[in-house]
Structure formats: structure tokens, C-alpha cells
Scaffold this active site. Structure first.
Site, PDB file in Angstrom:
ATOM      1  N   LEU A 174      -2.208  10.978 -11.347  1.00 25.02           N
ATOM      2  CA  LEU A 174      -1.244  11.831 -10.666  1.00 25.02           C
ATOM      3  C   LEU A 174      -0.250  10.927  -9.952  1.00 25.02           C
ATOM      4  O   LEU A 174      -0.607   9.839  -9.494  1.00 25.02           O
ATOM      5  CB  LEU A 174      -1.940  12.738  -9.639  1.00 25.02           C
ATOM      6  N   ASP A 175       0.989  11.371  -9.850  1.00 21.95           N
ATOM      7  CA  ASP A 175       1.983  10.602  -9.116  1.00 21.95           C
ATOM      8  C   ASP A 175       1.550  10.431  -7.666  1.00 21.95           C
ATOM      9  O   ASP A 175       0.765  11.224  -7.134  1.00 21.95           O
ATOM     10  CB  ASP A 175       3.340  11.308  -9.147  1.00 21.95           C
ATOM     11  N   LYS A 176       2.100   9.425  -7.024  1.00 24.33           N
ATOM     12  CA  LYS A 176       1.771   9.153  -5.627  1.00 24.33           C
ATOM     13  C   LYS A 176       1.971  10.387  -4.751  1.00 24.33           C
ATOM     14  O   LYS A 176       1.140  10.703  -3.900  1.00 24.33           O
ATOM     15  CB  LYS A 176       2.633   7.999  -5.109  1.00 24.33           C
TER      16      LYS A 176
END
Length: 448
Positions: free
Chosen positions: A229-231
Site C-alpha cells: 500500500l502507498d505510504k
């Protein structure tokens, strides 16, 4: 001929070192971002480069000729087969950087076909490993057994180490939780276009090596980050705790049988209210940190197939914002964010993709009475990340075959924005803008 550049000092020192890095045979299965503490073999053959030689991380120069009578093949595949322990993604980087020639002519296409008699020259530049160390970082564990781990990742946590984010990542937390040793980690974030690592054919197991000797690491340990998942995205991730689990989960991602439901808040309301987006995604030529949905004649050779399904569940402020559910059929980097931008409704708080605070203010203030503008400004000032949450995750257990599905509510910051949007929207407009069916009914129909 394959050569590994070393200095005279390094060469002299390496002759007295018996510990060598065991090279792992290639197989059809490719892995990326796997936590792989490799056993170090003190009796390894001297034909393998020692750690002091730089091993797989040193610059390597290949000059070779394709055998007469060989079948035609892609140049990236042929080169990676000639250099043990070097992944295809590193070879592709060399090709795109102009470091590969065929018959004296520079090659820039990774899909270039070579045939018998072609003379190939390639330089694979040096890579510097990053250290991933166990850290006592709290994990929100949703489920755990001996084979898999499902965690609820908080927003602002990076999944894996990278330059500028060497500590405090999910990988560091998992190393500590699973009681694994320090790993040397090669960052692939600039080369990988995938959110699901397993979908990329060039992913290999040479992304990690260990600094521990065989007395501490008696067997290969491969708990793996199967997807990311993106930050700025919160929500559910499944982690494989052994190679068997990784292979089975990887196959499910490859076959698109993993169930993933995301919820988001968008600037504006997508039109139509539900649909399927099947538009390739590639790096944005104007901003390499951003992806772009590319359609029509603009599709580049680096674009990758991407498909998403979405449904508007609730609209706010006469169309100024919306609660949208997403189901992913593929897992490309920033897929939902790029597809939302393509629809003209970027995610609230997603500055990189146009979901700026200025856009949110202009859309919401234009659709609400002046008496609400102070509340709108206060809500918009709270946006610190893209409003995106991985709410549900379903897969077949890699050992039992049992179908398992997990859900977790969005975190407080997401819920606060959602509640304020509902509060800003007066009762009349909320009644007009809501979908005719309930959120639960809409979700049931969406899933089916």
C-alpha cells in the site's frame, strides 16, 4: 566473458575469506521484496564471488556472443540468463540507461530480439544494499497463524525500506515480530511499476542477502510482502510467513482471485455513478513520481494493463465530494489514484494527482451556503494524505484452502473528514444526493 571489476586490494583480501554468498538457482517463480536472510556457506565453491568482492551488488561487465543456432529471444531474458544472481529488472535498467549494445549498436528496448551470432556487451551498474533491521514497532494484527499474517497498516507508514525511509517501515516491524535477523535489502521502488510484486515477470529472489552466518540462519526464511500500500494509504495487507504461503498467495494475485475493496473520498462525484475502468497505466513523462492513465493513441510501450471497478455510495454538498468504493482487478502502482484522476475526480488530499486543498475548497464552497464556508475551510485544513483506505481483503488460505475475508473500518482521520462532509451537507441536499439504496445494499450489489 563475464568480469567483476575489483581493486588489487580487494582481490588480495578476498582470497583469504572463505565465506561466500550462496547463489540461488532461478526458477519460473519470481519474487520481489521478499525478506530473504540467505544462509552463508563457509564451504562454498570459490567460483562464487565473496562478499568482499561486492558479490551481486558490484558492477558487472558482460561481453558475449549468442550461440549459433540459438532460438530468438528477448535481450533482457538472454542477458539475465548469462549473469547468475542478477535479476531481469537490473538488466532492464541497464538497457534503458544505454549500457547495452548489440553488434556495437546501443539498444534501448528491453524487448529487443537477439539471434545466433549477435555480439552483446552489457554493463550492470553497482547497487548498494540497504539494511532492514528488526524494530519494535507496534503492529495492528488482524489475523495471524503459522503461515500468514494480516495487518492493518496505518497511514504514513512505508511498507519497505527505501532511500530516505530506512527505518520505521512495515518490513522492520515484521522482522521484529517474526524474530528474523538483519537483512541487506536492495531497493527496487524506482524500477517496479507494481503494487502487487508477484505480477511482474522480472521479479527475482536476489533482492535480499543476509549478513548472518550459517550458525544463525540454518535454512532459507522467506516471509514476504506479497503486495503493498502507498505510504499515505491505510488498511489491510497480507504477509506470507514462509515460501509455500508466498507461492500460493502470489498465484492468487496473479490470477486476480484476491478480493480487495477500498473506500475513498473524492473531489467531485465520478460520472457515471458506477463503472469499470480498463485503461493502461504508465509513468507520467512529466513527473516520474506519478503514474498516468493513458488511453487511445497515447499508449506507450511501458504502459501496463490496469482495471478497476468503482461505485459511488454517497455524494456530499450537491456534488462537491463523494464516498466511493473501489475493487481492484489488477494491482498497479497508484492505480486507484491514477484512475480517479482520469475520471476527473481525484482523491481528497491527493496533492500529487490534483486532489489539492484548493480544488476541494472551490468545489465545496461553490455548493454550500456562506454560513458553512468556515466549516469547509476547517475540514479541508485537516487533509494530510489521500483519503484512501483498504477496507476488505479476501483470499484462500495457502494451506487449508479455506476462503478467508477480513475487514477493518477506516482510521480516525478518514472518519473525521467523512463525518464533517456529512455535517456540512444539509439534510435536504444530503437526501437528494444520496444513492437510493443503502450503503450496505450498494456494497452487496457491488461485490456481486
Amino acid at each position: 566473458m563475464l568480469s567483476i571489476p575489483t581493486t588489487a586490494t580487494t582481490a588480495a583480501a578476498s582470497s583469504s575469506i572463505s565465506t561466500a554468498l550462496r547463489l540461488i538457482p532461478r526458477s519460473k517463480s519470481r519474487f520481489s521484496k521478499i525478506l530473504l536472510p540467505l544462509a552463508l556457506n563457509r564451504n562454498a565453491s570459490s567460483e562464487f564471488p565473496s562478499l568482499s568482492d561486492g558479490g551481486n551488488f558490484g558492477g558487472i561487465h558482460l561481453d558475449d556472443t549468442v550461440s549459433i543456432g540459438s532460438e530468438k529471444t528477448r535481450i533482457d531474458s538472454w542477458i539475465s540468463s548469462r549473469i547468475p544472481g542478477i535479476s531481469r529488472v537490473r538488466v532492464q535498467f541497464s538497457i534503458r540507461s544505454g549500457l547495452v549494445t548489440v553488434n556495437g549498436r546501443k539498444i534501448e528496448k528491453v524487448s529487443h530480439i537477439v539471434k545466433g551470432g549477435d555480439v552483446v556487451s552489457c554493463m550492470v551498474p553497482e547497487l548498494q544494499p540497504l539494511k532492514a533491521e528488526p524494530e519494535e514497532i507496534p503492529l495492528n494484527i488482524v489475523y495471524e497463524d503459522a503461515q500468514v499474517l494480516v495487518v492493518n497498516k496505518p497511514a504514513h507508514m512505508v511498507v519497505h525500506p527505501a532511500p530516505g525511509n530506512a527505518n520505521g517501515t512495515l518490513v522492520n516491524a515484521i522482522l521484529n515480530h517474526c524474530q528474523l535477523p538483519v537483512c541487506a535489502y536492495i531497493d527496487r521502488s524506482d524500477s517496479s511499476d507494481n503494487e502487487d510484486y508477484v505480477n511482474s515477470p522480472e521479479n527475482t529472489v536476489d533482492d535480499f542477502s543476509s549478513e548472518f552466518n550459517s550458525s544463525k540462519t540454518k535454512a532459507f526464511v522467506r516471509p514476504g510482502i506479497v503486495h503493498r500500500l502507498d505510504k499515505g494509504t491505510s488498511g489491510l495487507l497480507v504477509v506470507a510467513k514462509n515460501e509455500h504461503s508466498h507461492l500460493h498467495l502470489a498465484e492468487q494475485f496473479k490470477m486476480h482471485t484476491i478480493y480487495r475493496l477500498y473506500i475513498s473520498l473524492t473531489s467531485g462525484v465520478p460520472s457515471p455513478g458506477s463503472g469499470r475502468i480498463e485503461i493502461p497505466i504508465a509513468r507520467d513523462s512529466n513527473n516520474r513520481t506519478r503514474m498516468a492513465a493513458i488511453s487511445g493513441s497515447n499508449i506507450s510501450r511501458n504502459a501496463r494493463y490496469a482495471a478497476s471497478r468503482y461505485k459511488v455510495v454517497e455524494a456530499f454538498a450537491a456534488g462537491g465530494a463523494a464516498l466511493v468504493h473501489w475493487r481492484l482487478e489488477t494491482g498497479r502502482t497508484h492505480q486507484i489514484r491514477a484512475h480517479a484522476k482520469h475520471l476527473g475526480t481525484p482523491l481528497l488530499g491527493d496533492e500529487l494527482y490534483g486532489g489539492t486543498k484548493g480544488l476541494a475548497l472551490s468545489l465545496l464552497k461553490a455548493r454550500t451556503p456562506p454560513s458553512s464556508h468556515g466549516h469547509v475551510s476547517e475540514m479541508v485544513s485537516m487533509l494530510e494524505r489521500p483519503c484512501l483506505h483498504a477496507q476488505s481483503l479476501g483470499f484462500k488460505h495457502p494451506y487449508s484452502g479455506e476462503y478467508m475475508c477480513f475487514s477493518c473500518p477506516p482510521p480516525d482521520d478518514f472518519t473525521e473528514i467523512l463525518n464533517r462532509l456529512r455535517s456540512i451537507t444539509n439534510h435536504h441536499s444530503r437526501r437528494d444526493c444520496k444513492m437510493e439504496m443503502s450503503e450496505e445494499d450498494a456494497l452487496d450489489q457491488f461485490v456481486s
